[in-house]
Structures are given as C-alpha cells and as structure tokens.
Design a protein around this motif. Structure first.
Motif, short mmCIF file in Angstrom:
data_model
loop_
_atom_site.label_atom_id
_atom_site.label_comp_id
_atom_site.label_asym_id
_atom_site.label_seq_id
_atom_site.Cartn_x
_atom_site.Cartn_y
_atom_site.Cartn_z
N UNK A 69 0.62 -1.11 0.18
CA UNK A 69 0.20 0.57 -0.10
C UNK A 69 0.99 1.45 0.06
N UNK A 70 0.64 1.61 -1.05
CA UNK A 70 1.82 3.00 -1.42
C UNK A 70 0.44 4.63 -0.52
N UNK A 71 0.92 4.94 0.08
CA UNK A 71 0.02 6.84 0.22
C UNK A 71 0.78 7.86 0.50
N UNK A 72 0.46 8.96 0.48
CA UNK A 72 0.90 10.43 0.19
C UNK A 72 0.87 10.48 2.25
N UNK A 119 3.07 9.23 8.43
CA UNK A 119 4.84 9.59 8.32
C UNK A 119 5.24 8.40 7.70
N UNK A 120 6.13 9.13 6.84
CA UNK A 120 7.72 8.19 5.74
C UNK A 120 7.73 7.13 7.46
N UNK A 132 3.01 -3.93 2.98
CA UNK A 132 3.64 -3.64 3.01
C UNK A 132 3.66 -1.77 2.37
N UNK A 133 3.40 -0.88 3.79
CA UNK A 133 2.72 0.02 3.73
C UNK A 133 3.98 1.41 3.34
N UNK A 134 4.13 1.82 2.27
CA UNK A 134 5.06 2.82 1.58
C UNK A 134 4.40 4.14 1.87
#
Lengths: 113, 112
Positions: free
Chosen positions: A11-14, A81-82, A108-110
């Motif tokens: 999962x990719x989020x801002x 947050x990163x 996996x979260x980015x």
C-alpha cells in the motif's frame, strides 16, 4: 481450511493521509486479534490488541476495529508519516489454542514524503 | 522497556550439524514461544512453552527440534541435524496471557 488474508501485499500513500489496512479471516473463532509492525530483518513489534467483544481500540494515531460478523479487522494509521513505512501483520489468537499467534502474511506500507 | 534478547544474531552452519539458538525472555512473563520466518514468507508458529513444558507445537516442530528452559531465565531452541530448509529467521517471544507478545530481534540461521 483456515485462512488469514491481508488484502494486498503493498500500500502506497502520501504523507498526512490515513492508511487503512484490512485483515480478513475464515474458519477461525478468534478470542482476540493483534496487529504488529515488522521492519526488514527485525522481529514483529506489538501495536494493538482487540478482544472479540470489543468493536474498536485506539492508541495515539492508531485505530483498530474488529467485526466478528464480517470476520474482518481494519487497522488505521492517521496523519501517516514516512517513519510509518513498514510491514504490518495481523495475528489471531483462538480461544483454547494455548495462546499461540497465527499470522497473516502482512501488508507493506510505504508513506511518500 | 523490557526486551527479549536473542543470541547469536547470525548463525551459519553446515547441513547435518546441531545448532542451539538462545533467548532470554522477559523475566515476569509466563509464556514462551519460538517462531520462524523463511525469507519472504509469513511468521510461523513452532512451539509454545508454559510451566516448564511444551504446551503446543506445530507440524514443523518435529523430532529434530527441542526446547529447554535450563536455568529459569534462558530459553533455547535446538535443531539436532540441520537441513537446508531450516534456513530462516528464528524469533523468540514471551507474553502474559491476554496481552501482546514481545519478540526478540531474531537469529538468522543459514544452513549450507
């Protein structure tokens, strides 16, 4: 057969957005459900535990829900947050199972800056 | 904050050799566990230990595996005759029933 499914591998989020991770299970009757964070090459780190008679738990920016009818738990990270980038594992404990944890494969979260 | 300590952090061994992985659980915890994680796969339960005996073990935990709590503080996992497929990260954990588990940082076992 028994399964624990976490809805996607990645999962990719801002940064600043809310991350929502899903854990579904079949053919289990969990006494409680736990969420862990795992960084590469490290052991899982306990985050939250929710019991079968509880609907929601919160801890700082983390929230977990547990719906035993849908057989699903949702894990939310608000104001991401990163540094939240990691793999998040769902784990079940079934009543009478001498407290062993059964893990899902993890998501996996980015979090992008 | 209390920690679970595992040694060594890395172990390389020849196939057929015996290895002992060591753990110091949190002192007031009652339940102890070994899990393993093959690279890229999920964390798998091996064995749980309570009141100085095995309380449950998985199919993975065959006759080649054994656990001991020799002195009231250490908790060891022994693999008698290692196989290539035993290569994995091995995690020790401890808990009080009904609470989250505390995992160690793991021992990376490589069987060559």
């Amino acid at each position: 057969s028994q399964k624990i499914e976490q809805n996607s591998e990645a999962l990719n989020i801002q940064e600043g957005k809310t991350a929502t991770l899903t854990c579904n299970y079949t053919n289990y009757s969990p006494a409680y459900l736990q969420w862990y964070r795992q960084d590469p090459g490290r052991g899982p780190v306990f985050l939250l535990l929710i019991r079968e008679n509880e609907k929601e738990k919160r801890k700082e920016r983390l929230k977990v829900t547990f719906d035993t009818t849908l057989k699903q738990s949702l894990f939310h990270i608000t104001a991401s947050q990163p540094a939240d980038s990691a793999t998040y594992l769902c784990a079940l404990v079934t009543a009478g199972a001498n407290s062993k944890l059964t893990f899902g494969k993890g998501i996996t979260l980015s979090v992008r800056p | 904050e209390p920690e679970v300590t595992q040694t060594p952090s890395h172990q390389v061994t020849q196939m057929g050799q015996e290895v002992i992985l060591r753990c110091v659980p949190i002192s007031n915890h009652l339940y102890f566990y070994w899990y393993r994680q093959i690279l890229g796969q999920k964390v798998e339960f091996l064995v749980s230990f309570y009141n100085n005996e095995i309380s449950e073990k998985s199919e993975i935990f065959d006759d080649q595996f054994s656990v001991e709590r020799p002195d009231g503080s250490n908790f060891t996992l022994k693999i008698r005759s290692t196989k290539l497929e035993d290569s994995a990260m091995y995690f020790c954990a401890s808990s009080d029933l009904g609470y989250g588990y505390t995992f160690g940082s793991g021992t990376r076992l490589t069987v060559v």
